[in-house]
Design a protein around this motif. Structure first.
Motif, PDB file in Angstrom:
ATOM      1  N   GLY A 261       0.819  -1.208   0.000  1.00  0.00           N
ATOM      2  CA  GLY A 261       0.000   0.000   0.000  1.00  0.00           C
ATOM      3  C   GLY A 261       0.851   1.255   0.000  1.00  0.00           C
ATOM      4  N   LYS A 262       0.249   2.361  -0.440  1.00  0.00           N
ATOM      5  CA  LYS A 262       0.881   3.687  -0.315  1.00  0.00           C
ATOM      6  C   LYS A 262      -0.229   4.563   0.235  1.00  0.00           C
ATOM      7  CE  LYS A 262       4.235   6.542  -0.636  1.00  0.00           C
ATOM      8  NZ  LYS A 262       5.415   6.379   0.239  1.00  0.00           N
ATOM      9  N   ASN A 263      -0.400   4.482   1.540  1.00  0.00           N
ATOM     10  CA  ASN A 263      -1.628   4.954   2.181  1.00  0.00           C
ATOM     11  C   ASN A 263      -1.504   6.394   2.683  1.00  0.00           C
ATOM     12  OD1 ASN A 263      -2.529   2.132   2.035  1.00  0.00           O
ATOM     13  ND2 ASN A 263      -0.969   1.818   3.613  1.00  0.00           N
ATOM     14  N   SER A 264      -2.546   7.180   2.447  1.00  0.00           N
ATOM     15  CA  SER A 264      -2.528   8.588   2.859  1.00  0.00           C
ATOM     16  C   SER A 264      -3.289   8.798   4.158  1.00  0.00           C
ATOM     17  CB  SER A 264      -3.187   9.454   1.779  1.00  0.00           C
ATOM     18  OG  SER A 264      -2.346   9.523   0.655  1.00  0.00           O
ATOM     19  N   ARG A 297       1.981   8.601   3.318  1.00  0.00           N
ATOM     20  CA  ARG A 297       1.896  10.017   2.936  1.00  0.00           C
ATOM     21  C   ARG A 297       1.072  10.739   3.991  1.00  0.00           C
ATOM     22  NH1 ARG A 297      -0.189   9.166  -3.294  1.00  0.00           N
ATOM     23  NH2 ARG A 297       1.805   8.420  -4.120  1.00  0.00           N
ATOM     24  N   HIS A 298       1.574  11.868   4.451  1.00  0.00           N
ATOM     25  CA  HIS A 298       0.806  12.710   5.369  1.00  0.00           C
ATOM     26  C   HIS A 298       0.403  13.950   4.572  1.00  0.00           C
ATOM     27  CE1 HIS A 298       2.208  10.612   9.175  1.00  0.00           C
ATOM     28  NE2 HIS A 298       2.816   9.993   8.195  1.00  0.00           N
ATOM     29  N   LEU A 299      -0.877  14.063   4.273  1.00  0.00           N
ATOM     30  CA  LEU A 299      -1.364  15.190   3.458  1.00  0.00           C
ATOM     31  C   LEU A 299      -2.108  16.135   4.398  1.00  0.00           C
ATOM     32  CD1 LEU A 299      -2.748  13.129   0.407  1.00  0.00           C
ATOM     33  CD2 LEU A 299      -0.399  13.811   0.937  1.00  0.00           C
ATOM     34  N   VAL A 300      -1.573  17.334   4.563  1.00  0.00           N
ATOM     35  CA  VAL A 300      -2.073  18.226   5.602  1.00  0.00           C
ATOM     36  C   VAL A 300      -2.443  19.581   4.981  1.00  0.00           C
ATOM     37  CG1 VAL A 300      -1.582  19.210   7.879  1.00  0.00           C
ATOM     38  CG2 VAL A 300      -0.438  17.093   7.171  1.00  0.00           C
ATOM     39  N   HIS A 301      -3.606  20.110   5.369  1.00  0.00           N
ATOM     40  CA  HIS A 301      -4.019  21.414   4.858  1.00  0.00           C
ATOM     41  C   HIS A 301      -2.957  22.455   5.207  1.00  0.00           C
ATOM     42  CE1 HIS A 301      -6.238  25.118   4.211  1.00  0.00           C
ATOM     43  NE2 HIS A 301      -7.026  24.401   3.428  1.00  0.00           N
ATOM     44  N   ALA A 302      -2.714  23.381   4.267  1.00  0.00           N
ATOM     45  CA  ALA A 302      -1.647  24.376   4.439  1.00  0.00           C
ATOM     46  C   ALA A 302      -1.797  25.168   5.744  1.00  0.00           C
ATOM     47  CB  ALA A 302      -1.631  25.316   3.239  1.00  0.00           C
ATOM     48  N   ALA A 403      -6.417  17.484  -2.094  1.00  0.00           N
ATOM     49  CA  ALA A 403      -6.050  16.386  -1.188  1.00  0.00           C
ATOM     50  C   ALA A 403      -6.440  15.040  -1.795  1.00  0.00           C
ATOM     51  CB  ALA A 403      -6.733  16.568   0.172  1.00  0.00           C
ATOM     52  N   VAL A 404      -7.642  14.973  -2.344  1.00  0.00           N
ATOM     53  CA  VAL A 404      -8.130  13.725  -2.952  1.00  0.00           C
ATOM     54  C   VAL A 404      -7.264  13.360  -4.153  1.00  0.00           C
ATOM     55  CG1 VAL A 404     -10.073  12.711  -4.240  1.00  0.00           C
ATOM     56  CG2 VAL A 404     -10.505  14.002  -2.122  1.00  0.00           C
ATOM     57  N   GLU A 405      -6.929  14.381  -4.936  1.00  0.00           N
ATOM     58  CA  GLU A 405      -6.128  14.115  -6.141  1.00  0.00           C
ATOM     59  C   GLU A 405      -4.739  13.581  -5.758  1.00  0.00           C
ATOM     60  OE1 GLU A 405      -3.380  14.500  -9.138  1.00  0.00           O
ATOM     61  OE2 GLU A 405      -3.402  16.185  -7.732  1.00  0.00           O
ATOM     62  N   ALA A 428     -17.337  12.429   3.436  1.00  0.00           N
ATOM     63  CA  ALA A 428     -17.491  12.791   2.019  1.00  0.00           C
ATOM     64  C   ALA A 428     -16.139  12.733   1.305  1.00  0.00           C
ATOM     65  CB  ALA A 428     -18.112  14.178   1.901  1.00  0.00           C
ATOM     66  N   VAL A 429     -15.093  13.200   1.966  1.00  0.00           N
ATOM     67  CA  VAL A 429     -13.752  13.126   1.366  1.00  0.00           C
ATOM     68  C   VAL A 429     -13.336  11.660   1.238  1.00  0.00           C
ATOM     69  CG1 VAL A 429     -11.310  13.665   1.742  1.00  0.00           C
ATOM     70  CG2 VAL A 429     -13.054  15.417   2.148  1.00  0.00           C
ATOM     71  N   ALA A 430     -13.580  10.892   2.300  1.00  0.00           N
ATOM     72  CA  ALA A 430     -13.209   9.466   2.290  1.00  0.00           C
ATOM     73  C   ALA A 430     -13.862   8.748   1.110  1.00  0.00           C
ATOM     74  CB  ALA A 430     -13.624   8.804   3.605  1.00  0.00           C
ATOM     75  N   GLY A 431     -15.084   9.158   0.806  1.00  0.00           N
ATOM     76  CA  GLY A 431     -15.820   8.515  -0.290  1.00  0.00           C
ATOM     77  C   GLY A 431     -15.165   8.708  -1.645  1.00  0.00           C
ATOM     78  N   GLN A 432     -14.297   9.704  -1.741  1.00  0.00           N
ATOM     79  CA  GLN A 432     -13.629   9.967  -3.036  1.00  0.00           C
ATOM     80  C   GLN A 432     -12.263   9.293  -3.141  1.00  0.00           C
ATOM     81  OE1 GLN A 432     -14.004  14.306  -4.063  1.00  0.00           O
ATOM     82  NE2 GLN A 432     -14.937  14.335  -2.037  1.00  0.00           N
ATOM     83  N   LEU A 433     -11.843   8.619  -2.073  1.00  0.00           N
ATOM     84  CA  LEU A 433     -10.522   7.971  -2.106  1.00  0.00           C
ATOM     85  C   LEU A 433     -10.652   6.564  -2.665  1.00  0.00           C
ATOM     86  CD1 LEU A 433      -9.176   9.127   1.383  1.00  0.00           C
ATOM     87  CD2 LEU A 433      -8.862  10.213  -0.859  1.00  0.00           C
TER      88      LEU A 433
END
Ligand code: NAD
Length: 486
Positions: A261-264, A297-302, A403-405, A428-433
């Protein structure tokens, strides 16, 4: 574990042997088991040659019929007795998991609890309804469809959770009436094989139903190719999964692949930053990051990235690296020099490409410290590859869509976590992953015996293991008709 004085299991019985209708010498010789933290030799186990696998296949096929015909309650009773034996010998299991797989004792406890849950859940599988009464095509006729066992199942496992992965396939496969050839990883053949065989021996599993065949890729290939094996349940890297699938495909066998996996871990701007950073630290640094479900990957809002990164670095620095048997140590060595080389290559190449090391980043033998990197470019190996080490690349984003992209920018699709102050928003965000699993305000690294575990993309082949998914995985349909009642 010096070799003498062990009450259970008696080393004289299993040392240098394989388990195939009893403990026996193998044609494949023996192999030493080395403790990663110290380099000490812990044990010697038998290695199953292709000829040993072939004999095991014959024995398993012979035993499978009676096992499939056994009363479901008798199969359940054996699983319950295996569960009692695991509770009784939990200290032995923990010691072996700690020493063989180089996890801290809490990792050993986790595996034991999760393995017990697998056994308990499998007992429940025994009593699930397994068929359908269909409308017959002629008046007064019978048309029935029901699930029957596959016969012999091959299970090929990695080293990172040897007991848990053995049990998550074995328990449902056995409960549903199959015989099993279990091939543990050569690095962890005791906690992932020998001890498991002893448990089921103590539980009274009939001879020949379970075989433990330690060895490397050659043994795995022999299991996948064996004509008596109807299905291969594989957990490991995507590369080896492909090799197993090729061989099993040639034999037109069912294949269940649980791969990398390459999990975010995605942190939205309304998240509780301290809770998110703790979940991030656990998801990446726990068991040295050597989990398919680790956050890569840690994806964090700016708006939060500075606070998040500071907190993550704080966790990384507070963790003590060393021999996992030493009290207070939370990060042990990575499993092997090959694995340490891999982590080093990925980090060094990324740093050469411009990534910034905020903490860690330099190994000492097999000991790789918790590492946090930023200034990440999407071409860097730390972004593109599964790391399988305690390394957290942090990237920032400005919108949910971004973030989703970024999260979906990988061929893997195993798991993810989304953090937000609003659960509906995170959902809702999870649903797009594009992942087989996703967790809200939690770690990325979760499993549960009653849940269908597995991934999308190159994280698997669409199979799931756990919960009622195991009923589908480890059985097949049979349809029967008769002109009258049966
Ligand atoms: P690996 O693929 O090298 O080895 C796994 C098993 O496959 C071992 O038993 C090994 O001996 C055997 N094997 C290797 N090559 C083979 C071949 N050509 N034919 C048959 N068998 C072969 O795995 P690894 O690198 O040691 O383990 C880590 C990998 O496992 C990571 O990619 C991780 O993400 C993945 N993993 C996935 C899950 C999951 O459930 N999705 C769980 C844990 C680990």
């Amino acid at each position: 574990m010096a070799g003498n004085g062990e009450r259970w299991p008696d080393r004289a019985e299993w040392a240098g042997k394989i388990y195939s209708a009893g403990w026996r010498a193998s044609e494949g010789g023996t192999r030493q088991v080395i403790e990663p933290a110290s380099g000490h030799v812990l044990a010697e186990v038998g290695v199953a040659s292709p000829a040993d696998v072939a004999q095991a296949g014959v024995r398993a096929a012979r035993a499978a019929g009676d096992w499939a015909a056994a009363f479901p309650s008798d199969r359940a009773e054996i699983l319950l007795r295996a569960s009692s034996a695991l509770r009784e010998h939990r200290d032995t299991f923990r010691d072996w998991i700690v020493r063989e797989s180089a996890g801290v004792p809490a990792k050993g406890d986790y595996e034991i609890i999760a393995a017990l849950a697998q056994l308990t859940h499998a007992v429940g599988l025994v009593s699930l309804p397994r068929g359908e009464v269909l409308a017959a095509q002629a008046p007064g006729g019978t048309s029935l469809a029901w699930r029957v066992p596959l016969g012999v199942v091959g299970v090929i496992n990695p080293w990172n959770a040897p007991l848990l992965f053995a049990m998550r396939a074995l328990a449902p496969a056995l409960a549903l009436g199959n015989a099993v050839l279990l091939k543990p990883d050569p690095l962890t053949p005791v906690s992932g094989g020998v001890l498991v065989a002893r448990l089921f021996e103590d539980a009274g599993l009939p001879d020949g139903v379970l075989h433990v065949l330690p060895g490397g890729a050659e043994t795995g290939q022999a299991v996948a190719a064996d004509p008596h094996v109807a299905m291969v349940s594989f957990t490991g890297s995507t590369e080896a999964g492909r090799a197993v699938a090729r061989v099993a495909g040639e034999g037109l066998k069912r294949v269940s692949l649980e791969l990398g996996g390459k999990n975010s871990l995605v942190v939205l701007e309304d998240a509780d930053v301290a809770a998110a950073a703790l979940a991030g630290a656990v998801s990446t640094f726990g068991y040295q990051g050597q989990a398919c479900v680790a956050a890569g990957r840690h994806l964090v809002h700016a708006d939060l990235v500075e606070a998040y990164t500071d907190a993550l670095v704080g966790h990384a620095r507070s963790m003590r690296v060393g021999d996992p048997r030493v009290e207070g140590v939370t990060v042990g060595p990575v499993i092997s020099a090959r694995q340490a080389d891999r982590v080093e290559r990925i980090v060094d190449a990324s740093v050469a490409g411009g990534a910034r090391v905020l903490t860690g980043g330099r190994r000492d033998g097999l000991f790789y410290p918790p590492t946090v990197l930023d200034h990440i470019d999407r071409a860097m190996p730390v972004f593109t590859e599964e790391i399988f080490g305690p390394v957290a690349p942090v990237l920032s984003f400005h919108s949910e869509a971004e973030a989703v992209e970024i999260a979906n920018d990988t061929a893997y699709g195993l798991t993810a976590a989304v953090h937000s102050g609003s659960v509906p928003r995170a959902t809702a965000v999870a649903g797009q992953l594009r992942t087989g699993m996703v967790h809200i305000n939690d770690v990325s690294a979760k499993d549960a015996a009653n849940a269908p575990f597995g991934g999308m993309g190159i994280s698997g082949n669409g199979s799931r293991i756990g919960g009622t998914a195991s009923l589908e995985e480890f059985t097949q349909w049979r349809w029967m008709t008769a002109p009258g009642p049966v």
